[in-house]
Design a protein around this motif. Sequence first.
Motif: not given
Length: 283
Positions: A27-30, A33-35, A38, A60, A62, A64
């Motif tokens: 998953h590519t962090v946008k 986003d939080t853990l 996700i 995390i 963006p 990542q």
Amino acid sequence: MKKLLAVSTAAVAVTTGVTATADAATHTVKSGDTLFSISQQYGTSVSAIKSENALKSNLILPNQVIKVNEAKAASASTTEYTVVSGDTLGKIASKYDVTVSQLKAWNNLSSDLIIVGQKLSLQAPAQSAEPAQAPVAQQAPVQQAQEQVAAPAQQQSYQAPKQSYKAPAQQQSYQAPAQQSYQAPAQKVRTTQTSTASTGGSTKAQFLAAGGTEAMWNTIVLPESSGNPNAVNELGYRGLGQTKEAWGTGSVEQQTKGMLNYAKQRYGSVDAALAFRSQNNWW
């Protein structure tokens, strides 16, 4: 086939030789986003994501790229676990991404006690579709609890006897006879003032001859002594004008002159004494 985990921080790309199973996803962090979000998206847990990606915190960034579901995919084919020394339901639940409540339900456990060598099912039985109805069945005790609470509310009707106890408080109306009884002695004073009867007309004639007036006779003498020069009440007041002074005894003439002097000395005039007696019923 191997998938590479790429973590982008400060525009520096780092590649590692860590590989994931064929069922692992990335998953590519946008932004935003939080853990937790996700983990909800992929049906896993925050602790599983942190473990899979060696994260020490929930931070995390963006862009990542993180691995998700690897641990879940690896354990998907595991349906049974044999307890070893040091195991607890909490450890087993965390390892296989389930809850302690699920383990206990799937294995009919009434407590958290497990023993070495015991085999535990890690998934719901084939007939696990029905447990979803369990919360509905559990609504019955909730309704019973509400009914039990409502029952005391209905028992408030027993307050009626408590209200009935206010009736004695209303019986204070009996004070009226008590107050009336105290007035009786006051009336008796009038009846006991005359100790010896003397002819009213002759006493009045002597009173008027000694300087008394019709107004004094009617306003003071009659209410105080009923025209009896020998009247003595229970408090010790004597004579026509009911006094404890010396002029309260003796002849009608002496008492009359004493009354005239008393009226002028105390009230300034006979008329003032008469006005005071009329307003206050004593002088």
